[in-house]
Write a protein that holds these residues in place. Structure first.
Motif, short mmCIF file in Angstrom:
data_model
loop_
_atom_site.label_atom_id
_atom_site.label_comp_id
_atom_site.label_asym_id
_atom_site.label_seq_id
_atom_site.Cartn_x
_atom_site.Cartn_y
_atom_site.Cartn_z
N ILE A 85 17.25 45.88 -17.01
CA ILE A 85 17.19 44.50 -15.82
C ILE A 85 17.56 43.23 -16.56
O ILE A 85 19.16 43.23 -16.30
N HIS A 86 16.76 43.09 -17.93
CA HIS A 86 17.37 42.11 -18.50
C HIS A 86 18.47 42.06 -19.50
O HIS A 86 19.57 41.78 -19.29
N ALA A 87 19.07 43.53 -19.46
CA ALA A 87 20.25 44.03 -20.20
C ALA A 87 21.50 43.44 -19.69
O ALA A 87 22.46 43.54 -19.25
N VAL A 88 21.41 43.92 -18.22
CA VAL A 88 22.06 44.45 -17.02
C VAL A 88 22.90 42.66 -16.84
O VAL A 88 23.92 42.24 -17.03
N VAL A 89 21.55 42.01 -16.66
CA VAL A 89 22.21 40.57 -16.51
C VAL A 89 22.06 39.51 -17.67
O VAL A 89 23.51 39.18 -17.72
N ARG A 92 25.90 42.64 -19.15
CA ARG A 92 26.94 43.02 -18.22
C ARG A 92 27.27 41.36 -17.41
O ARG A 92 28.20 40.90 -17.05
N TYR A 93 26.74 40.53 -16.98
CA TYR A 93 26.50 39.32 -16.50
C TYR A 93 26.53 37.97 -16.89
O TYR A 93 26.66 36.85 -17.00
N HIS A 94 26.31 38.21 -18.22
CA HIS A 94 26.56 37.39 -19.60
C HIS A 94 26.11 35.88 -19.20
O HIS A 94 25.61 34.67 -19.33
N ALA A 95 24.32 36.42 -19.05
CA ALA A 95 23.50 35.59 -18.38
C ALA A 95 22.86 34.88 -19.86
O ALA A 95 22.66 35.31 -20.08
N ASP A 96 23.01 33.30 -19.32
CA ASP A 96 21.63 32.82 -20.05
C ASP A 96 20.32 33.84 -20.21
O ASP A 96 19.49 34.11 -19.49
N GLN A 97 19.82 34.75 -22.38
CA GLN A 97 18.93 35.71 -22.27
C GLN A 97 17.97 34.70 -21.95
O GLN A 97 16.44 35.64 -21.93
N ILE A 98 17.15 33.80 -21.95
CA ILE A 98 16.18 32.50 -22.40
C ILE A 98 15.59 33.22 -20.50
O ILE A 98 14.93 33.04 -20.27
N VAL A 99 16.81 32.35 -19.83
CA VAL A 99 16.56 32.50 -18.06
C VAL A 99 15.83 34.01 -17.84
O VAL A 99 14.20 33.56 -17.06
#
Lengths: 316, 366, 410
Positions: A85-89, A92-99
């Motif tokens: 989940i962390h990887a995809v978010v 894939r979705y370029h989310a802020d990784q800390i959030v």
């Protein structure tokens, strides 16, 4: 002064070293996961949540199937799934990784108790019988060595596995092509991409690996050192592993050394019955120590260059 | 434009808040009053340990379940996440007209003191505590029933077992050291340990009793660590007084091949190392409290000397005291069955002496 | 709701053709992402409940009942539920602002909880030790003490970041634990323990207590003795805090500097802004809001320093509050109301629907995922870049961080 003498006196017995190694290993697994993930350029503060998920599902599986190996496997997969989940978010979705990491930790804490409630009602989850726990292994012959034997050769199976993983990951990271590529992806993703390395695949792999390792640590916690699951039982160990990783400057061996320091803190705390200091005060010490060391590492604590930056091809 | 947008948002919030407010004016819920006998509603509020604490919250819930089954009462539970939840959770049940609201744990004393004053017509009960004001001074209230336990009496009996075994060198590794792992340095825990220490020293004056606190009632890893360090110091009997955390101490004793002593419930099933358990029948107390509120029936010999007698007709009472004499606390022999005859004799003698009032175990750890 | 310095292209486009419909869309657009992510969380949450054989409709009804007093099945009192929500919302606004101001500067203050604890400790010390002071002076002193303690604690992380480059996420996590254990040490066997109590300090003096919204007596209000309504005037302190935040961010040079540093440290430096100073000041402000939250709860609700902070999640919920509120004052207030309602509702959900209150944390995490991943790309919203701008070449930015710390002495 008296307390200090008592603490120093502890080092005369192998017990404190044995506990240090056990607790250190518990931190080492998620710390190794963190090293791999961050070396590939994905910030991972979610080891806490992955570990907690692993701890929960290890107990659920062990209680359901009475098979410790299956339970460990389930825990590893559960940790890996949270990592996915962390990887995809974040990939894939370029989310802020800390959030995303914070969200993983929150969801793990909430979901495990929610599921505990849904699976077992408000009844107790129950305890795993001793024969279905991860066994302690005495290494024949070697365990007879005075002092050394009880420290190194009467440990839980997971401790031996973790040490092997430590060596293996260190070799892979610094002595193999795969390791070189992984580090390249974490330092210069665009250059790596140009050189034909698949940035996404490596990052996915690295993040998932961190989840697998954390899941194993969770199983070690719940069905190795303990025999049941309790809400929030990781108790911040994933965060300590994170600190250990930074202490260790993103290297496996450095992280291990830091884990041993934290493990020692816990091992000393275990002797609270004979140490005449407020146990709460004693509990504060590892964290203060971390802060002091962090403050002392002026300019030397440098993460991989692309750590935390989502990779977007053609965005250079 | 920006102003308009804020106005729109503000309108939304006002609507969101106003609609239920208007609805509130229509609904009325009064404080509870006791209906004699029959189906009463019982609300149970746990402390922050929650129902899965493998300790008194869980035992209280077991008592509630039994009351639902045997007495036909309706039981509901609220688990507190933080201490801030105590007042709203107690209020939740009281405001909905529950006949009895049970607060589990001494941690809720202040909250109960406050809520029981707000709802003088609702019955409350509290396990291990009594209502207090904000300054922690007890404030006896006619509508609150305190359920107290003489844990030190149970602790003394298992302490005798450990002490005599140690004196006879019948423990696995006789060194004259035994230990206890407490969850936190709070009175219900310390009463157990005080009795344990006192009786062990009485049986074997040269004995050393190590006491450690895990600051945790749930995580077994913490208690196993402390127990292991005590084993390293020579202890070969460990008494756990830390709920689910303490189960880790029992497990550690099993791995080290030494003896352990269970707490609250009969814990012989938790680990083969458990030789005896100190019992504190929170489930029975909860059940008895519910039964008292339902039909006015009192448990046997429940009252401490000097307390005002309970009034069955109005269900008003201030304290039930559970001790050895009325069976509210006790011990169970587990995996060292039968106990060596001199151990059994010593335990029985002390039990009789305590029941007869000839011996009084201390309440605080020396 | 977007930051003043970063108007989105979409808004400009819609302003060119001001049809009534496009205007409405323009108003709603900034709320689209947050509302969408809340919707996303509830939908996925419902799937989780149903998948584990729970009744999602009943769960959400009881959640709404507990939070807003609507759709109640068991005769819950609406006013009481709203009061409970307000109690949860009050500190969440302040911690939400704490995290938000850090976000604006590109900092991740995961240490709001620790700063809150330090604020509570300071407030307790002042409220107890100076209890003889008149209320007119004592109450402000208590709140200011909490604010300063929180500021100092947050500032510590800021200084560590600015001077040594130690990442604030790691330092604030460590500082959290230190604060938690310190609070426990003080009240269990430590100098603040009250006589007769086992894990609490004495209550602060009456003059140090924020008044309740309704007086503490048993007169009936909305059908209940009014002492059950624990909502207190701390909510006004929180709203005042939101106004301060709005003022700082919109009307002061400091606000501009904070935003500039958050968008690009490099660009800020070219513009003559001291990045280090801004980092420290931001963390001071951030800690101040969180410390005030601790003081407000202590002064208005708990009155004593109690052993609750290990379970308390106000400082962590604040992350979701600030992100959902898109780091704006009004957004944070609205998000705090939502999460306050969820937490208040969680208890009722557990009682009425037999669904663990922990579902609330699952929902909270889902909101975070949705916001972070921006699954709903229809509405453009970019998270602040934490210390670095994703649009900058990675290598340059990394050097920027290290070199930047060195080339700016003092």
């Amino acid at each position: 002064m008296n307390a200090l003498l008592i603490i120093l006196g502890l080092f005369k017995s192998p017990d404190v070293y044995h506990s240090t190694l056990t607790y250190g290993t518990l931190l080492l697994l998620p710390a190794l996961g963190g090293v791999i993930s961050e070396r590939s350029g994905v910030v991972n503060i979610a080891m806490e949540g992955m570990m907690l998920t692993g701890a929960f599902f290890a107990v659920v599986a062990d209680l359901a199937w009475h098979n410790v190996w299956l339970a460990v496997l389930v825990a590893i997969i559960a940790g890996g799934f949270m990592a996915l989940i962390h990887a995809v978010v974040s990939i894939r979705y370029h989310a802020d990784q800390i959030v995303s990491g914070v969200a993983i930790n929150i969801v793990a804490a909430g979901l495990t108790v929610f599921l505990l409630n849904q699976f077992y009602g408000v009844q107790e989850i129950g305890s795993v019988a001793p024969q279905f726990l991860i066994p302690n292994i005495k290494v024949p012959v070697l365990d007879a060595i005075p002092f050394i034997g009880p420290i190194f050769f009467e440990q839980n199976l997971v401790v031996y596995i973790a040490i092997i993983l430590l060596v293996a990951i260190n070799i892979i990271l610094f002595r193999t092509r795969l390791g070189l590529r992984l580090r390249a992806v974490g330092e210069h993703p665009s250059a790596a991409d140009t050189a034909g390395i698949n940035v996404y695949t490596l990052r996915y792999g690295a993040v998932i690996a961190s989840g697998l390792l954390s899941g194993l640590a969770g199983a070690f916690l719940s069905i190795g050192l303990s025999n049941t699951f309790v809400p929030n039982m990781t108790d911040g160990r994933g965060y300590i592993a994170l600190a250990a990783m930074i202490f260790g400057k993103w290297t496996p061996l450095g992280a291990f050394a830091a884990c041993l320091i934290f493990g020692l803190g816990q091992a000393i705390y275990d002797n609270t019955s004979i140490i005449p200091i407020s146990p709460y005060f004693l509990s504060m010490l590892p964290y203060i120590l971390t802060l002091v060391v962090l403050a002392g590492l002026v300019g030397r604590s440098i993460p991989p260059a692309a750590d935390g930056i989502p990779y977007e091809p053609g965005n250079e | 434009m920006r102003h308009l947008r804020f106005r729109f948002l503000a309108l939304g919030v006002v609507l969101m808040l106003a609609v239920p407010l208007v609805a509130a004016c229509g609904s009325t819920t009064g404080g509870g009053g006791t209906t004699t006998g029959k189906t009463i509603k019982v609300g149970l509020v746990t402390d922050t340990g929650g129902l899965n604490d493998k300790s008194f919250n869980h035992l209280a819930y077991t008592g509630l379940l039994k009351a639902e089954h045997d007495l036909g009462v309706r039981g509901d539970v609220l688990q507190s996440v933080t201490q801030t939840d105590y007042v709203p959770n107690l209020t939740h049940f009281a405001a909905q007209g529950y006949d009895l609201v049970i607060a589990v744990g001494f941690d809720m004393q202040v909250a109960l003191g406050q809520v029981s004053q707000t709802f003088p017509n609702t019955h409350f009960a509290i396990i291990d505590g009594s209502p207090t004001d904000a300054n922690f001074n007890p404030v006896p209230r006619a509508n609150v029933l305190s359920l107290f336990f003489r844990e030190q009496e149970a602790g003394a009996l298992v302490g005798t077992v450990a002490g005599v075994l140690e004196k006879d060198q019948k423990t696995p590794k006789p060194t004259g050291v035994i230990s206890a792992v407490g969850g936190q340095k709070i009175p219900p825990v310390d009463r157990y340990i005080a009795g344990y220490q006192w009786a062990a020293k009485m049986a074997d004056p040269s004995i050393k009793v190590l006491v450690g606190y895990s600051n945790d009632f749930t995580d077994p890893t913490k208690c196993s660590g402390i127990a292991n360090s005590q084993f390293g110091q020579g202890s070969d009997v460990v008494f756990q007084v830390a709920g689910g955390c303490g189960n880790g101490a029992l497990q550690a004793a099993g791995q080290k091949g030494v003896y352990s002593i269970g707490v609250d419930a009969d814990q012989g099933f938790v680990d083969k190392s458990v030789i005896v358990s100190a019992l504190k029948k929170v489930d029975v107390a909860t059940f008895d409290a519910i039964k008292f509120i339902q039909d006015g029936s009192l448990p046997p010999d429940y009252q401490a000397t000097g307390e005002a007698p309970c009034v069955a007709s109005t269900r008003s009472c201030t304290e039930f005291l559970f001790n050895l004499k009325n069976g509210g606390v006790g011990y169970a022999v587990d995996n060292l069955n039968p106990l060596p005859s001199d151990v059994q004799t010593a335990v029985t003698n002390l039990e009789n002496a305590i029941k007869a009032g000839q011996q009084t175990p201390p309440e605080t750890v020396s | 709701m977007a930051t003043p310095s970063a108007p989105t292209t979409e808004r400009t486009a819609s302003a060119d053709t001001p049809t009534p419909l496009s205007r409405v869309i323009a108003y709603l657009r900034p709320m689209g992402t947050p509302l969408g992510s809340v919707l996303f969380a509830f939908v996925v949450g419902a799937i989780v409940v149903v998948a584990t054989r729970g009744n999602a409709l009943l769960a959400y009804e009881s959640l709404a009942c507990g939070g807003f007093g609507i759709f109640c099945q068991n005769g819950e009192n609406t006013a009481l539920q709203l009061s409970n929500t307000l109690v949860f919302t009050t500190p969440l606004i302040l911690t939400g602002l704490a995290v938000a101001v850090a976000f604006r500067a590109g900092l991740f203050n995961i240490g709001a909880e620790g700063q809150l604890v330090m604020g509570a400790i300071a407030a307790a010390v002042v409220g107890i030790k100076l209890g003889t002071w008149p209320a007119l002076i004592l109450l402000p002193s208590v709140l200011i003490a909490g604010t300063l303690a929180g500021a100092a604690y947050g500032g510590l992380a800021g200084v560590l970041k600015a001077v040594t480059g130690a990442h604030e996420v790691v330092t604030t996590i460590m500082l959290n634990y230190v604060a938690l254990w310190a609070s426990r040490y003080l009240i269990i066997g430590g100098p603040l323990q009250a006589p007769g109590a086992f894990n609490a300090s004495p209550p602060v003096a009456a003059g140090a207590q924020l008044p309740r919204l309704v007086p503490l007596n048993n007169n009936l209000l909305f059908g209940l003795p009014q002492s059950v309504f624990t909502a207190y005037t701390g909510i006004f302190v929180s709203l005042f805090g939101a106004a301060i935040y709005f003022f700082i961010m919109r009307r002061t040079a400091l606000g501009y500097e904070i935003t500039a540093v958050g968008q690009s440290q490099r660009a800020a430096r070219y513009a003559g802004i001291s990045v280090r100073r801004t980092i420290v000041v931001t963390m001071l402000i951030s800690g101040a809001f969180a410390g005030l939250a601790g003081a407000v709860v202590l002064s208005g609700l708990s009155h004593s320093l109690v052993d609750t902070y290990f379970q308390d999640t106000t400082g962590f919920d604040a992350i979701a509050v600030s992100l959902l509120g898109q780091n704006t004052a009004i957004g944070v207030v609205l998000a705090a109301i939502l999460f306050g309602a969820l937490h208040a509702g969680g208890q009722v959900m557990e009682a009425d629907a037999q669904i663990s209150h922990n579902l609330v944390f699952v929902l909270e995490a889902l909101v975070l995922f949705s916001l972070a991943a921006n699954f709903l790309r229809t509405f453009k919203f970019r998270l602040p870049a934490f210390g670095r701008s994703p649009t900058q070449p990675a290598e340059l930015e990394a050097q920027d961080v290290v070199v930047g710390a060195a080339d700016e002495p003092g």
